[in-house]
Design an enzyme around this catalytic site. Structure first.
Site, PDB file in Angstrom:
ATOM      1  N   HIS A   1     -11.209   4.106  15.103  1.00 55.11           N
ATOM      2  CA  HIS A   1     -10.124   5.065  15.341  1.00 55.11           C
ATOM      3  C   HIS A   1     -10.332   6.276  14.437  1.00 55.11           C
ATOM      4  O   HIS A   1      -9.877   6.283  13.291  1.00 55.11           O
ATOM      5  CB  HIS A   1      -8.770   4.422  15.039  1.00 55.11           C
ATOM      6  CG  HIS A   1      -8.485   3.198  15.846  1.00 55.11           C
ATOM      7  ND1 HIS A   1      -9.143   2.005  15.631  1.00 55.11           N
ATOM      8  CD2 HIS A   1      -7.614   2.970  16.859  1.00 55.11           C
ATOM      9  CE1 HIS A   1      -8.684   1.094  16.477  1.00 55.11           C
ATOM     10  NE2 HIS A   1      -7.760   1.651  17.229  1.00 55.11           N
TER      11      HIS A   1
ATOM     12  N   HIS B   1      -5.476   0.569  11.642  1.00 60.24           N
ATOM     13  CA  HIS B   1      -6.580   1.012  12.495  1.00 60.24           C
ATOM     14  C   HIS B   1      -7.244   2.266  11.924  1.00 60.24           C
ATOM     15  O   HIS B   1      -8.391   2.564  12.247  1.00 60.24           O
ATOM     16  CB  HIS B   1      -6.075   1.289  13.918  1.00 60.24           C
ATOM     17  CG  HIS B   1      -4.921   2.226  13.983  1.00 60.24           C
ATOM     18  ND1 HIS B   1      -3.615   1.800  13.922  1.00 60.24           N
ATOM     19  CD2 HIS B   1      -4.864   3.572  14.091  1.00 60.24           C
ATOM     20  CE1 HIS B   1      -2.802   2.842  13.991  1.00 60.24           C
ATOM     21  NE2 HIS B   1      -3.536   3.935  14.081  1.00 60.24           N
TER      22      HIS B   1
ATOM     23  N   LEU C   1       0.684  -3.842  13.687  1.00 64.81           N
ATOM     24  CA  LEU C   1       1.513  -2.731  13.244  1.00 64.81           C
ATOM     25  C   LEU C   1       2.889  -3.230  12.793  1.00 64.81           C
ATOM     26  O   LEU C   1       3.447  -4.167  13.349  1.00 64.81           O
ATOM     27  CB  LEU C   1       1.665  -1.701  14.356  1.00 64.81           C
ATOM     28  CG  LEU C   1       0.380  -0.919  14.675  1.00 64.81           C
ATOM     29  CD1 LEU C   1       0.573  -0.035  15.896  1.00 64.81           C
ATOM     30  CD2 LEU C   1      -0.047  -0.078  13.481  1.00 64.81           C
TER      31      LEU C   1
ATOM     32  N   ASP D   1       3.609   6.162  14.426  1.00 69.73           N
ATOM     33  CA  ASP D   1       4.629   5.905  15.445  1.00 69.73           C
ATOM     34  C   ASP D   1       4.672   4.424  15.825  1.00 69.73           C
ATOM     35  O   ASP D   1       5.741   3.852  16.020  1.00 69.73           O
ATOM     36  CB  ASP D   1       4.342   6.745  16.700  1.00 69.73           C
ATOM     37  CG  ASP D   1       4.547   8.228  16.458  1.00 69.73           C
ATOM     38  OD1 ASP D   1       5.676   8.627  16.142  1.00 69.73           O
ATOM     39  OD2 ASP D   1       3.567   8.985  16.591  1.00 69.73           O
ATOM     40  N   GLY D   2       3.494   3.805  15.947  1.00 67.22           N
ATOM     41  CA  GLY D   2       3.444   2.397  16.337  1.00 67.22           C
ATOM     42  C   GLY D   2       4.154   1.498  15.347  1.00 67.22           C
ATOM     43  O   GLY D   2       4.874   0.572  15.731  1.00 67.22           O
TER      44      GLY D   2
ATOM     45  N   HIS E   1      -7.702   8.440  19.457  1.00 69.21           N
ATOM     46  CA  HIS E   1      -7.042   7.313  18.791  1.00 69.21           C
ATOM     47  C   HIS E   1      -7.960   6.108  18.640  1.00 69.21           C
ATOM     48  O   HIS E   1      -8.247   5.671  17.526  1.00 69.21           O
ATOM     49  CB  HIS E   1      -5.788   6.926  19.580  1.00 69.21           C
ATOM     50  CG  HIS E   1      -4.889   5.958  18.877  1.00 69.21           C
ATOM     51  ND1 HIS E   1      -5.301   4.709  18.472  1.00 69.21           N
ATOM     52  CD2 HIS E   1      -3.591   6.045  18.504  1.00 69.21           C
ATOM     53  CE1 HIS E   1      -4.314   4.079  17.890  1.00 69.21           C
ATOM     54  NE2 HIS E   1      -3.252   4.869  17.892  1.00 69.21           N
TER      55      HIS E   1
ATOM     56  N   ARG F   1      16.428 -31.607   3.256  1.00 67.32           N
ATOM     57  CA  ARG F   1      16.828 -30.259   2.825  1.00 67.32           C
ATOM     58  C   ARG F   1      17.658 -30.348   1.548  1.00 67.32           C
ATOM     59  O   ARG F   1      17.599 -29.465   0.690  1.00 67.32           O
ATOM     60  CB  ARG F   1      17.616 -29.540   3.926  1.00 67.32           C
ATOM     61  CG  ARG F   1      18.963 -30.171   4.260  1.00 67.32           C
ATOM     62  CD  ARG F   1      19.849 -29.271   5.095  1.00 67.32           C
ATOM     63  NE  ARG F   1      21.084 -29.960   5.493  1.00 67.32           N
ATOM     64  CZ  ARG F   1      22.114 -29.361   6.068  1.00 67.32           C
ATOM     65  NH1 ARG F   1      22.070 -28.064   6.334  1.00 67.32           N
ATOM     66  NH2 ARG F   1      23.196 -30.048   6.407  1.00 67.32           N
TER      67      ARG F   1
ATOM     68  N   SER G   1      22.799 -23.461   4.342  1.00 63.74           N
ATOM     69  CA  SER G   1      22.306 -24.492   5.254  1.00 63.74           C
ATOM     70  C   SER G   1      20.917 -24.989   4.894  1.00 63.74           C
ATOM     71  O   SER G   1      20.622 -26.175   5.041  1.00 63.74           O
ATOM     72  CB  SER G   1      22.295 -23.952   6.688  1.00 63.74           C
ATOM     73  OG  SER G   1      23.609 -23.726   7.156  1.00 63.74           O
TER      74      SER G   1
ATOM     75  N   GLU H   1      14.530 -12.542   9.890  1.00 59.45           N
ATOM     76  CA  GLU H   1      13.506 -13.538   9.580  1.00 59.45           C
ATOM     77  C   GLU H   1      12.111 -12.925   9.462  1.00 59.45           C
ATOM     78  O   GLU H   1      11.348 -13.267   8.555  1.00 59.45           O
ATOM     79  CB  GLU H   1      13.487 -14.645  10.643  1.00 59.45           C
ATOM     80  CG  GLU H   1      14.706 -15.550  10.655  1.00 59.45           C
ATOM     81  CD  GLU H   1      15.823 -15.027  11.541  1.00 59.45           C
ATOM     82  OE1 GLU H   1      16.850 -15.715  11.673  1.00 59.45           O
ATOM     83  OE2 GLU H   1      15.659 -13.914  12.102  1.00 59.45           O
TER      84      GLU H   1
ATOM     85  N   HIS I   1      16.281 -28.130   9.429  1.00 62.04           N
ATOM     86  CA  HIS I   1      16.696 -28.410  10.812  1.00 62.04           C
ATOM     87  C   HIS I   1      15.436 -28.583  11.666  1.00 62.04           C
ATOM     88  O   HIS I   1      15.175 -27.849  12.611  1.00 62.04           O
ATOM     89  CB  HIS I   1      17.587 -27.291  11.348  1.00 62.04           C
ATOM     90  CG  HIS I   1      18.891 -27.162  10.616  1.00 62.04           C
ATOM     91  ND1 HIS I   1      18.960 -26.899   9.264  1.00 62.04           N
ATOM     92  CD2 HIS I   1      20.177 -27.264  11.053  1.00 62.04           C
ATOM     93  CE1 HIS I   1      20.236 -26.837   8.888  1.00 62.04           C
ATOM     94  NE2 HIS I   1      20.998 -27.070   9.947  1.00 62.04           N
TER      95      HIS I   1
ATOM     96  N   HIS J   1      17.765 -24.355  19.541  1.00 63.49           N
ATOM     97  CA  HIS J   1      17.620 -24.451  18.094  1.00 63.49           C
ATOM     98  C   HIS J   1      16.776 -25.658  17.670  1.00 63.49           C
ATOM     99  O   HIS J   1      16.548 -25.840  16.471  1.00 63.49           O
ATOM    100  CB  HIS J   1      19.006 -24.539  17.432  1.00 63.49           C
ATOM    101  CG  HIS J   1      19.709 -23.232  17.326  1.00 63.49           C
ATOM    102  ND1 HIS J   1      19.913 -22.406  18.406  1.00 63.49           N
ATOM    103  CD2 HIS J   1      20.261 -22.592  16.258  1.00 63.49           C
ATOM    104  CE1 HIS J   1      20.565 -21.317  18.013  1.00 63.49           C
ATOM    105  NE2 HIS J   1      20.786 -21.413  16.719  1.00 63.49           N
TER     106      HIS J   1
ATOM    107  N   ARG K   1      17.839 -31.883   8.566  1.00 64.42           N
ATOM    108  CA  ARG K   1      19.278 -31.694   8.383  1.00 64.42           C
ATOM    109  C   ARG K   1      19.964 -33.036   8.150  1.00 64.42           C
ATOM    110  O   ARG K   1      20.924 -33.132   7.389  1.00 64.42           O
ATOM    111  CB  ARG K   1      19.860 -31.021   9.624  1.00 64.42           C
ATOM    112  CG  ARG K   1      21.366 -30.839   9.581  1.00 64.42           C
ATOM    113  CD  ARG K   1      21.903 -30.536  10.964  1.00 64.42           C
ATOM    114  NE  ARG K   1      23.329 -30.203  10.951  1.00 64.42           N
ATOM    115  CZ  ARG K   1      24.074 -30.139  12.041  1.00 64.42           C
ATOM    116  NH1 ARG K   1      23.537 -30.377  13.222  1.00 64.42           N
ATOM    117  NH2 ARG K   1      25.349 -29.834  11.963  1.00 64.42           N
TER     118      ARG K   1
END
Length: 692
Positions: free
Chosen positions: A37, A77, A140, A179-180, A285, A381, A408, A437, A486, A498, A545
């Protein structure tokens, strides 16, 4: 300035010469590799030059100096931009353990072998492969998200270690992105978190060139990025011309003066700058410019059209007298300060040294609990939360938190002085990542490359949101700790959305990842012992759990067998079983229950707990044969997860009790009965495997 002029360039002429050297090295490397690139390095060369020469506190002679500023190329890149800077700045090479070596991190030969096998200039920058690369930035959004963790670590290190008269940690973090990066959701999560935490040591440099691989960015990306970041709580600077060194200097100075929030510098650049046919197009690019176009660009730069990998006289000296001289003086000043700090605060100085080497303090494990036998037991846990707190008291730089689930997943540190990491109060060891997450996982990796020992927790099913960052942790060989609770259909009424099924198999397939699913409270203790001793491996610990019995270790095998990945928990009286029952996590207790019932029927059974497949697979053939004798063909494996992979342990005639579909919403006992996770089912499978 024409590159062939023999008169030594000075001032602006020399700056232009250096910037065009960066550009042409990138063009030549991509062209020779016939892959890469070129456009972004051509457009961003002035930005990087300005930052490194005037503002970056970085010593090329010692690229692992703990208080150096960090430069992260999130748009990885554009790797030739970084490689050119590492070469021109003459950054010294270091081995993966951080010991300085004599040769340079990137040589001219490396530039000429860009993207070739075993070169130190791979297609995207790789941590631990090339000195000066602060983190692996492939997908990215990961690099800028890592940078948030690096900035968090910087704030925590300063709050924990700095003393009156001793600013040991006050580094800044610069992340270059495009931008990516800013389209990726993980970057949005990370930016939101950084704004909330008011990370004033963080600066993102946004290459706003309006071009992506598919064409102009406006076909998919038309938002006002500046206003978005202002809403996040960031300071926003704007440079309308990437070639304007004065405007760039003002923007970087604006960041330096901002002490209450992170900074985004929007820079309008021209991708493929100087290319008569490909500037401002996606053609610049993701592919080489072509030999003829390279000649035309070099003509525009005043460069010898046929010269390749040319570094004109005066360029290397300019970098040596710029970042080299300035960075060296800053590093030497810091080392003098640190020597005095060590005399007045020897305990803290020793902690810093141990952190840098990823060593553990003496007696770090002295508060680890031993859990008494208990038929009712506790959820893993729960025991893990107790162990985590004991470990954290012994390892002062163990810092982490949860994606809004600390109550939890039991990741909250509760001992006196643990505190919360929040804006303006950066010494706390409990991080609040919110429902982010993916950003949490990426930030943890940024903390890990900063030598803080990070952990982060959430429900196991949400590891799907975190997998890209977990994979990069494994690629980088960094000891990030991922805590997942869990862990099965055992969570019950929350239902199949879940309840993790395929996650264990997916993560077990990942090279370089330590995964442990302990079967009771004392296996949890031993699992944490394994995890904390890791220096170049990320770890995943998978926890329940629901409560599981705490085994009576005077009756059953010692939990220390976790260190071998698998061990004999219960055995036939003569050590010669007719059938082997094996499992992980909560299902180990099912195997023990079935073992006890089979014993009353006169069946000689063995129970093998396998908390870690990859640990067991690395044991000697003799040990593996001792635990799973090849002549015992009757085998049953039990795990509330996808059955993929268990055939290596049960063999062609063995039976696997596992999940072959998604779960359901119901009380746990109903689910266990429906899917065959009962003592009766395991006993029946054992009889079938034995041919009875």
């Amino acid at each position: 300035m024409v590159a062939t002029e023999q008169t030594l360039a000075t001032g602006k002429q020399l700056e232009t010469l250096c910037i065009n050297t960066i550009r042409t090295l990138a063009m030549d490397a991509v062209q020779q590799a016939n892959s890469g690139h070129p456009g972004a390095p051509m457009g961003l060369a002035p930005v990087t030059y300005s930052l490194w020469q005037q503002f970056l506190r970085y010593d090329p002679e010692n690229p692992t100096w703990p208080n150096r500023d960090r430069f992260i190329l999130s748009n990885g890149h554009a790797s030739m931009l970084l490689y050119a800077m590492l070469y021109l700045s003459q950054v010294r090479g270091v081995n993966p353990e951080g010991e300085r070596l004599g040769e340079f991190a990137v040589s001219m030969d490396d530039l000429k072998h860009f993207r070739q096998l075993d070169s130190k200039t791979p297609g995207h920058p790789e941590y631990r492969w090339t000195a000066g690369v602060e983190t692996t930035t492939g997908p990215l959004g990961q690099g800028v998200s890592n940078s948030v963790g690096v900035a968090i670590a910087g704030k925590w290190l300063g709050a924990h270690f700095n003393q009156p008269g001793f600013e040991i940690f006050d580094y800044n973090v610069y992340a270059m992105c495009g931008d990516g990066d800013l389209m990726e959701g993980v970057a949005s999560e990370a930016a939101s978190l950084a704004g909330h935490l008011k990370l004033s040591n963080l600066c993102w440099i946004y290459d706003e060139n309006h071009v992506t691989l598919d064409g102009l960015a406006n076909v998919s990306f038309t938002e006002d990025v500046g206003k978005r970041f202002e809403a996040y709580g960031w300071n926003v600077e704007h440079v309308t011309d990437a070639n304007d060194l004065n405007a760039l200097a003002q923007a970087f100075s604006g960041f330096a003066k901002t002490n209450d929030r992170p900074t985004l510098i929007r820079v309008n650049s021209h991708i493929g700058y100087g290319s008569p046919h490909k500037q401002d197009t996606s053609a610049a690019h993701g592919e080489p410019l072509g030999e003829e176009e390279v000649r035309l660009v070099k003509k525009f730069y005043g460069w010898p059209e046929d010269a390749k990998f040319l570094v004109p006289e005066g360029v290397l000296d300019n970098f040596k007298n710029g970042i080299g001289k300035r960075g060296g003086a800053l590093r030497q000043k810091w080392e003098t300060l640190f020597a005095d700090y060590g005399k007045k605060h020897p305990d803290l100085a020793n902690q810093i040294k141990q952190m840098q080497l990823r060593e553990l303090p003496d007696g770090w494990d002295k508060k680890l609990p031993t859990f008494p036998a208990d038929a009712k037991g506790m959820a893993t846990r729960e025991s893990s939360g107790n162990v985590l707190n004991a470990v954290a008291e012994g390892v002062p730089w163990l810092v982490g938190g949860s994606a809004d689930l600390a109550g939890s997943d039991r990741t909250r540190l509760k001992f006196a002085g643990a505190g919360d990491f929040q804006a303006g109060s950066y010494g706390g060891r409990n991080l609040h990542f919110g429902v982010r997450e993916h950003a949490m996982a990426a930030a943890l990796n940024g903390m890990a490359v900063s030598k803080v020992r990070p952990f982060g927790g959430t429900f196991f099913n949400f590891s799907d949101y975190m997998k890209p960052a977990i994979r990069l942790a494994a690629l980088m060989e960094i000891p990030t700790i991922f805590i997942f609770t869990h862990d099965s259909i055992g969570l019950g009424e929350d239902g199949p959305t879940h309840q993790p099924i395929e996650q264990l198999a997916g993560l077990r397939a990942m090279p370089g990842l330590m995964l442990l699913r302990p079967g009771d409270a004392n296996e949890v203790v031993e699992a944490w012992k394994v995890i904390m001793k890791l220096q170049h491996e990320p770890a995943v610990i998978v926890l329940s759990r629901q409560a599981v019995p705490t085994f009576d270790r005077s009756k059953y095998g010692a939990a220390s067998g976790v260190a071998q990945g698998a061990y004999i928990l219960a055995d036939a009286p003569d050590g010669k079983p007719e059938v082997i029952l094996m499992g992980t996590g909560t299902e180990v207790s099912l195997c023990v229950s079935a073992y006890e019932q089979l014993k009353t029927e006169g069946v000689k059974a063995r129970v093998v707990s396998i908390p870690s497949w990859n640990l067991f697979d690395h044991q000697s053939d003799g040990y593996k044969a001792k635990v799973l004798p090849p002549d015992v063909k009757a085998r049953v494996a039990v795990e509330q997860a996808a059955t993929l992979g268990w055939s290596q342990y049960v063999g062609p005639t063995g039976i696997v009790i596992g999940m072959r579909r998604f779960g359901a919403s119901a009380p746990i006992k109903d689910l266990q009965k429906k899917f065959g996770f009962t003592t009766e089912s395991v006993v029946a499978a054992a009889r079938k495997a034995m041919g009875k």
